[in-house]
Scaffold this active site. Sequence first.
Site, PDB file in Angstrom:
ATOM      1  N   HIS A 178      35.658 116.527  36.798  1.00 41.29           N
ATOM      2  CA  HIS A 178      35.067 117.851  37.035  1.00 41.29           C
ATOM      3  C   HIS A 178      35.942 118.582  38.037  1.00 41.29           C
ATOM      4  CE1 HIS A 178      30.864 116.341  35.679  1.00 41.29           C
ATOM      5  NE2 HIS A 178      31.507 116.942  34.689  1.00 41.29           N
ATOM      6  N   GLU A 376      29.108 109.875  43.812  1.00 41.82           N
ATOM      7  CA  GLU A 376      28.921 111.303  44.068  1.00 41.82           C
ATOM      8  C   GLU A 376      29.173 111.442  45.569  1.00 41.82           C
ATOM      9  OE1 GLU A 376      28.369 113.800  42.032  1.00 41.82           O
ATOM     10  OE2 GLU A 376      27.422 112.964  40.246  1.00 41.82           O
TER      11      GLU A 376
END
Length: 445
Positions: A178, A376
Amino acid sequence: MLKILLLGLVLTLPNVLSQKVRYDNYSLYKVLPKNAEQLKLLRDLQENDSRYDFWTDPVPSAEYVSILSSPEHKVEFENILKSKNVDFIITNANIQESIDKEKIDSFTRSNQRNTSMSWDRYYTLEGINDWIEALAEAYPNIVTVLTGGTTYEGREIIGFKISHGPGRKAIFLEGGIHSREWISPATVNFIANELLTSNYTETKEAAHDFDWYIFPVTNPDGYVFTLQNRMWRKNRRPIGDQFGVDLNRNWNNNWLAEGASTNASTDIYAGAGPFSEPETRTLSRFIESISDNIDMYLSFHSFSQLLLLPFGNTTEPLANYEDAMKIGRRAMGALSVRYGTQYRTGNIAEAIYKATGGSIDWVKERLKVPLVYCYELRDNGTHGFLLPPEQILDNNLEVFDSILELILQARRYGYLTPRSPSSAYGLNTSFTLIVVAVLLKLLQN
Ligand code: 0X9
Ligand code: ZN
């Protein structure tokens, strides 16, 4: 003269085309739903009102929801929240200021052996690739540059291997799938740098005991495009008047089953079919080609401070869930020691939301890699994707602590064991044993 004019046109054309997207006075909200009703309000808003950009999802496990609003829609947004008594804070009233403050650098070598990156700034794709080249020159017997695949726009997905000899099992690091999650490549680069330069015994052992496959930027087109639009997440395939497939919804595992979209205007567009994208198709083939050796696969995203394990379609504790949880939890304990940063550990579906077609599920199910995790990284919504450069080093240090602990704990649970006695680790151990035996014999005499 005509030539010069034409040249001028060619040189200025990309600038005209590459209008930068600005986020002046766009505000980042941290919204704190207190009950199911408030959560539903946010879910409805996310589904029916495209004016607000949800950086995290309003899921039951969420302590907060990060939402970006343009200046035009702020008043209405706040009124909606206030009317239902939903608490919120503005953590950043003008994200363009933060974007302007982010340092992004190319990598320049002051001399042939200088391979040092700074950890107080982010780097361009070219900068990262130049650094990889520099590593290969500085460590010709240890570092090999690799091409993991190609992108829609024709770039190579560049990575490298750190290896101190044959016969080792591998650890794979996947960064930057991403593109707006800039801290991801920065973390992956730091891990590689530690493995190559640290004098700390445990780190040196980690470097020597495994082959490390390192791909800091697995979505290069997207990463380049974040210089034009800092909030770009997907790859850059044109689809009608839209752009981009979410490369973490495009892997061939339960494709489009959960938390993915057929609408190309969304950030979770899964593509025309599983592995429709050159990035995922070529990279997955590369990973498959070395899969017999991979013992651990780590994917790096931001943000929310989580350690996720497969799978994204079910909360059922599949495969070696129990072991992976214990190993992961302990690693997150080690992560918290340095600065107190808290990470939660859980499978994707239980810790965040159901989402399929992501890389780690495919790697786990298709390639049967024993340990597969998705980080994350920082933070908890204060800055979100715009983690200030001053936090890069601290983030990297605490994550590196957790990587060493992952290896340690994995071994305690019987993973990451040397493949054969002739592998590096076994050789060292047996060599030490022989030396000790000889010394004992000498002492006896
Ligand atoms: O939604 C994602 O792809 C990841 N979160 S992010 O905010 N970085 O976009 C979570 C990835 C979890 N893995 C899978 N869904 N397979
Ligand atoms: Zn992500």
